[in-house]
Design an enzyme around this catalytic site. Structure first.
Site, PDB file in Angstrom:
ATOM      1  N   LEU A   7       0.850  -1.187   0.000  1.00  0.00           N
ATOM      2  CA  LEU A   7       0.000   0.000   0.000  1.00  0.00           C
ATOM      3  C   LEU A   7       0.890   1.244   0.000  1.00  0.00           C
ATOM      4  CD1 LEU A   7      -2.678  -1.156   2.605  1.00  0.00           C
ATOM      5  CD2 LEU A   7      -2.428  -1.756   0.190  1.00  0.00           C
ATOM      6  N   GLY A  10      -0.565   6.739   0.024  1.00  0.00           N
ATOM      7  CA  GLY A  10      -0.799   7.772   1.025  1.00  0.00           C
ATOM      8  C   GLY A  10      -0.217   9.126   0.644  1.00  0.00           C
ATOM      9  N   ARG A  14       0.439  15.798   6.720  1.00  0.00           N
ATOM     10  CA  ARG A  14       1.190  16.462   7.791  1.00  0.00           C
ATOM     11  C   ARG A  14       2.671  16.612   7.451  1.00  0.00           C
ATOM     12  NH1 ARG A  14      -0.382  13.292  13.136  1.00  0.00           N
ATOM     13  NH2 ARG A  14      -0.960  11.647  11.661  1.00  0.00           N
ATOM     14  N   THR A  77      -7.507   1.394   4.255  1.00  0.00           N
ATOM     15  CA  THR A  77      -6.582   0.329   3.871  1.00  0.00           C
ATOM     16  C   THR A  77      -7.285  -0.820   3.160  1.00  0.00           C
ATOM     17  OG1 THR A  77      -6.835  -0.540   6.122  1.00  0.00           O
ATOM     18  CG2 THR A  77      -4.901   0.846   5.672  1.00  0.00           C
ATOM     19  N   GLY A 101       3.649   0.590   2.595  1.00  0.00           N
ATOM     20  CA  GLY A 101       4.803   1.128   1.891  1.00  0.00           C
ATOM     21  C   GLY A 101       5.566   2.180   2.657  1.00  0.00           C
ATOM     22  N   LYS A 349      37.592  13.353 -14.418  1.00  0.00           N
ATOM     23  CA  LYS A 349      36.281  12.985 -14.956  1.00  0.00           C
ATOM     24  C   LYS A 349      36.440  12.046 -16.153  1.00  0.00           C
ATOM     25  CE  LYS A 349      33.215  14.374 -18.406  1.00  0.00           C
ATOM     26  NZ  LYS A 349      33.437  14.777 -19.817  1.00  0.00           N
ATOM     27  N   TYR A 364      42.933  19.771 -13.838  1.00  0.00           N
ATOM     28  CA  TYR A 364      41.723  19.124 -14.359  1.00  0.00           C
ATOM     29  C   TYR A 364      42.121  18.075 -15.391  1.00  0.00           C
ATOM     30  CZ  TYR A 364      37.517  18.276 -17.084  1.00  0.00           C
ATOM     31  OH  TYR A 364      36.468  17.670 -17.738  1.00  0.00           O
TER      32      TYR A 364
END
Length: 465
Positions: A7, A10, A14, A77, A101, A349, A364
């Site tokens: 489930l 929701g 709040r 539910t 869940g 990188k 670099y």
């Protein structure tokens, strides 16, 4: 066949969140992800997730790995489980596990243990329960001679019933055929006008079905989040559990301030994690390393005896005995081989850096293939982007790159090649050659005196020279 209904519809008003509540993260994983992982570890792969509020976020996270069913209205539910009826009707010979869940600490041992009890007792429904020292706010489990007698919500409980410490986790094993029958008997005859899944217990007993409860040894399975304070508590519980697990496996912490470690992170024995370090994703760290302080490592594989100090690293491989930091950025698809040394203010990188190469500072290295025992002088830049596409640099073994060298890709330095300080390399340099690119030095005497005359000899001083 055994299957799962989770489930996850929701809203969590709040929380004041823009995401469905089960998508809020505990450490670096949505609560729903924790629940799915417990199911997978218990060997359950047939899963249907019931969505609701902003369902697209859950769909995006699942990425078609599992089935979904939409609950368009939040009517309890029981109503949420009803939305998965089509899914359950595909395989009615077996059992269905219903989970919340937003209860991330459900674990595979609890799931498997409850299923064994469920099948041994031939129950229609088995409630997963836990015993709490402070059960306030949870539905109490009332047991009878033949199993569970009822679940009583705290607001409806007598004073004696409130003393019961065994509580409902919100998770259930059902015989699938029984669940489909019981869902049809649920009603909205309550103050909230909702369909309660807990009502299936009373219905089962009324219809002569067997109902029981499995009490887990993990009391945290009941923990959920209705407020941001609750979510913080879940993060604190998860963080400490993970730290404890690593300490049990021989990982050292001199102080745990600011240390956050994801649930999937692996760390070898005798490694020390220093304060302020965050380890995320599928990161794997070998033995006898020192990581931190203040490192952020995500989805990296790190060898043994590695030292990282003030390093951020993402999606890369770092082999044994590498030293990096402080203030180093290792971006995705980087491979640092054994014994590489990287100093302060260096970025690497999408590059391979060979054994025992040193990149000391202010450099670099991007989109490059670097050999072994190369020395980078301060301020070196691989100029890998021409405004349209990225190009690669190739640097051979034992090269020496002078300070403030620019390597304009695509360019190749042969084995043992040198570049003089301040050189911009725009074409390949053969093995053992020196690349020098400098204009003749010109000295113009008196230049600054003429330029700064008014500043050095202002008019108010009579312009004296």
């Amino acid at each position: 066949m055994n299957q799962v209904v989770i489930l996850a519809g929701g809203h969590g008003k709040r929380m004041k969140a823009s995401l469905p509540k089960p998508m809020l993260e505990v450490l670096d994983t949505p609560m729903l992800g924790w629940v799915i992982r417990a199911c997978e570890k218990a060997g359950l792969s047939r899963i249907c997730v019931v969505t609701g509020y902003k369902a697209q976020y859950v769909e995006l996270y699942l990425n078609n790995r599992y089935r979904t069913a939409l609950q368009p209205e939040q009517l309890g539910t029981g109503h949420a489980v009803m939305q998965a009826e089509k899914f359950m009707q595909e395989f009615t010979d077996g059992n269905t596990l219903v989970l919340c869940g937003d209860a991330p600490f459900m674990d595979s041992d609890t799931i498997s243990g409850a299923l064994r009890l469920h099948e041994e007792q031939e129950n229609a429904v088995t409630v997963i329960t836990a015993e709490l020292d402070q059960p306030r706010g949870y539905g109490r489990i009332l047991r009878g001679e033949n199993g569970i007698a009822a679940i009583v919500e705290e607001k409806d409980a007598t004073e004696a019933q409130r003393q019961v410490r065994e509580v409902n986790s919100g998770a259930y094993w059902f015989r699938t055929k029984a669940l489909l029958e019981l869902l049809g008997g649920l009603s909205q005859s309550n103050a909230q006008g909702e369909y309660y899944l807990t009502d299936t217990i009373g219905l089962a007993l009324e219809r002569g079905m067997k109902a029981s409860a499995y009490r887990t040894e993990n009391p945290d399975v009941v923990l959920g989040a209705n407020t941001r304070r609750d979510l913080l508590h879940l993060n604190e519980v998860a963080r400490q559990r993970i730290l404890d697990r690593h300490m049990d496996n021989g990982v050292n912490f001199v102080c745990t301030d600011g240390i956050i470690i994801g649930n999937d992170v692996e760390i070898g024995a005798d490694t020390t994690i220093l304060p302020g370090t965050i380890l995320k994703g599928k990161t794997k760290i070998g033995a006898k390393c020192t990581i931190g302080p203040n490192c952020l490592i995500e989805n990296c594989t790190i060898g043994e005896r590695v030292t990282l100090n003030y390093v951020q690293a993402y999606g890369s491989e770092i082999e044994d005995a590498v030293k990096a930091g402080p203030f180093v950025h290792i971006r995705p698809n980087t491979h640092l081989k054994n014994g590489v040394k990287i100093g302060d203010f260096v970025e690497v990188k999408n590059s391979t850096v060979g054994e025992q190469t040193a990149i000391a500072h202010l450099t670099y290295v991007g989109d490059s293939d670097v050999g072994k025992k190369v020395n980078f002088g301060c301020g070196t830049v691989t100029v890998n982007y021409d405004g349209m596409k990225k190009q690669r640099c190739v640097i051979g073994d034992n090269c020496f790159i002078g300070c403030n060298t620019n390597l304009v890709a695509p360019v190749k330095l042969g084995k043992g090649a040198y570049t003089a300080a301040g050189t911009t390399v725009t074409k390949d340099v053969p093995d053992y050659a020196l690349a020098v690119e400098r204009a003749d030095l010109k000295v113009k005497e008196g230049y600054s005196l003429r330029k700064l005359r008014d500043k050095l000899f202002p008019p108010e001083d009579g312009g004296k020279r």
